[in-house]
Design a protein around this motif. Structure first.
Motif, PDB file in Angstrom:
ATOM      1  N   SER A   1      43.205  35.148  34.367  1.00 22.73           N
ATOM      2  CA  SER A   1      42.004  35.718  34.080  1.00 22.73           C
ATOM      3  C   SER A   1      40.895  35.978  35.184  1.00 22.73           C
ATOM      4  O   SER A   1      41.468  35.074  36.281  1.00 22.73           O
ATOM      5  CB  SER A   1      41.317  34.679  32.880  1.00 22.73           C
ATOM      6  N   VAL A   2      39.906  36.238  34.986  1.00 21.81           N
ATOM      7  CA  VAL A   2      39.005  36.625  36.242  1.00 21.81           C
ATOM      8  C   VAL A   2      38.296  35.206  36.638  1.00 21.81           C
ATOM      9  O   VAL A   2      38.269  35.061  37.754  1.00 21.81           O
ATOM     10  CB  VAL A   2      38.123  37.713  35.748  1.00 21.81           C
ATOM     11  N   SER A   3      38.153  34.687  35.716  1.00 18.58           N
ATOM     12  CA  SER A   3      37.334  33.216  36.141  1.00 18.58           C
ATOM     13  C   SER A   3      38.466  32.289  37.136  1.00 18.58           C
ATOM     14  O   SER A   3      38.048  31.744  37.815  1.00 18.58           O
ATOM     15  CB  SER A   3      36.967  32.465  34.926  1.00 18.58           C
ATOM     16  N   ALA A   4      39.641  32.495  36.447  1.00 20.14           N
ATOM     17  CA  ALA A   4      40.597  31.442  37.136  1.00 20.14           C
ATOM     18  C   ALA A   4      41.007  31.976  38.367  1.00 20.14           C
ATOM     19  O   ALA A   4      41.167  31.442  39.460  1.00 20.14           O
ATOM     20  CB  ALA A   4      42.120  31.331  36.400  1.00 20.14           C
ATOM     21  N   SER A   5      41.221  33.354  38.621  1.00 18.60           N
ATOM     22  CA  SER A   5      41.362  34.410  39.833  1.00 18.60           C
ATOM     23  C   SER A   5      40.291  33.988  40.680  1.00 18.60           C
ATOM     24  O   SER A   5      40.507  33.968  41.963  1.00 18.60           O
ATOM     25  CB  SER A   5      41.588  35.590  39.563  1.00 18.60           C
TER      26      SER A   5
ATOM     27  N   TYR B   1      39.187  37.255  49.838  1.00 12.94           N
ATOM     28  CA  TYR B   1      38.792  36.851  48.615  1.00 12.94           C
ATOM     29  C   TYR B   1      39.090  38.176  47.730  1.00 12.94           C
ATOM     30  O   TYR B   1      39.767  37.819  46.557  1.00 12.94           O
ATOM     31  CB  TYR B   1      37.108  36.620  48.680  1.00 12.94           C
ATOM     32  N   ILE B   2      39.008  39.296  47.986  1.00 12.67           N
ATOM     33  CA  ILE B   2      39.248  40.564  47.008  1.00 12.67           C
ATOM     34  C   ILE B   2      40.761  40.553  46.803  1.00 12.67           C
ATOM     35  O   ILE B   2      41.448  40.715  45.851  1.00 12.67           O
ATOM     36  CB  ILE B   2      38.774  41.714  47.736  1.00 12.67           C
ATOM     37  N   LEU B   3      41.472  40.108  48.296  1.00 17.81           N
ATOM     38  CA  LEU B   3      42.962  40.402  48.003  1.00 17.81           C
ATOM     39  C   LEU B   3      43.479  39.225  47.476  1.00 17.81           C
ATOM     40  O   LEU B   3      44.326  39.590  46.186  1.00 17.81           O
ATOM     41  CB  LEU B   3      43.554  40.174  49.512  1.00 17.81           C
ATOM     42  N   VAL B   4      43.169  38.014  47.351  1.00 16.12           N
ATOM     43  CA  VAL B   4      43.663  36.981  46.384  1.00 16.12           C
ATOM     44  C   VAL B   4      42.948  37.140  45.006  1.00 16.12           C
ATOM     45  O   VAL B   4      43.856  36.762  43.926  1.00 16.12           O
ATOM     46  CB  VAL B   4      43.189  35.798  46.811  1.00 16.12           C
ATOM     47  N   LEU B   5      42.021  37.690  44.645  1.00 12.95           N
ATOM     48  CA  LEU B   5      41.548  38.095  43.384  1.00 12.95           C
ATOM     49  C   LEU B   5      42.397  39.056  42.751  1.00 12.95           C
ATOM     50  O   LEU B   5      42.775  38.777  41.605  1.00 12.95           O
ATOM     51  CB  LEU B   5      40.061  38.502  43.443  1.00 12.95           C
ATOM     52  N   VAL B   6      42.398  39.980  43.364  1.00 10.70           N
ATOM     53  CA  VAL B   6      43.341  41.339  43.057  1.00 10.70           C
ATOM     54  C   VAL B   6      44.924  40.608  42.818  1.00 10.70           C
ATOM     55  O   VAL B   6      45.365  40.908  41.549  1.00 10.70           O
ATOM     56  CB  VAL B   6      43.448  42.347  43.840  1.00 10.70           C
ATOM     57  N   VAL B   7      45.572  40.019  43.533  1.00 13.50           N
ATOM     58  CA  VAL B   7      46.821  39.362  43.512  1.00 13.50           C
ATOM     59  C   VAL B   7      46.995  38.361  42.253  1.00 13.50           C
ATOM     60  O   VAL B   7      47.916  38.487  41.449  1.00 13.50           O
ATOM     61  CB  VAL B   7      47.430  38.694  44.643  1.00 13.50           C
ATOM     62  N   THR B   8      45.908  37.703  41.989  1.00 18.11           N
ATOM     63  CA  THR B   8      46.159  36.586  40.986  1.00 18.11           C
ATOM     64  C   THR B   8      45.906  37.236  39.716  1.00 18.11           C
ATOM     65  O   THR B   8      46.371  36.885  38.613  1.00 18.11           O
ATOM     66  CB  THR B   8      45.012  35.546  41.278  1.00 18.11           C
TER      67      THR B   8
END
Length: 122
Positions: free
Chosen positions: A97-101, A83-90
């Motif tokens: 945006s953070v919501s889309a990520s 989850y953290i990896l995909v959030l940071v990459v996106t």
């Protein structure tokens, strides 16, 4: 052995397919209009599903819950870094945006979350 497994799978899936068939028939023969359909969906998702999951967890034997702890730990140790990896990459690489990520991270991390329900818990 194979017969027992097949019967177990059928016991779990039969109510699910029965409800799907009822929903299809209700839509096909216009039993529910859009407003009634929204009401039934809200009832099921907001009240019936959480109540059924709560009852399934509360009535589960303590030993069964304790046996699930290593599985939960493994799931947590794999899912959280993903989850953290995909959030940071996106957010950093694709400038989302953070919501889309966070939505993208949830979709990547929890692919089968739509399948979790009373039939699976049961």
């Amino acid at each position: 052995m194979a017969t027992d497994t097949f019967l177990s799978v059928m016991t779990i899936l039969t109510p699910t397919f029965f409800v799907l068939a009822l929903g299809y028939a209700a839509g096909r023969y216009h039993v529910y209009d859009a407003e009634k359909s929204k009401g039934v969906t809200d009832l099921v998702l907001d009240f019936a599903l959480p109540a059924t999951l709560f009852i399934a967890i509360v009535t589960a034997p303590r030993q069964e819950l304790l046996q699930a702890i290593p599985l939960f730990q493994a799931f947590f140790l794999v899912s959280l870094p993903t989850y953290i990896l995909v959030l940071v990459v996106t957010t950093r690489l694709f400038h989302q945006s953070v919501s889309a990520s966070s939505i993208a991270a949830l979709l990547v991390t929890f692919l089968s979350s739509a399948l979790i329900g009373p039939s699976i818990v049961g």
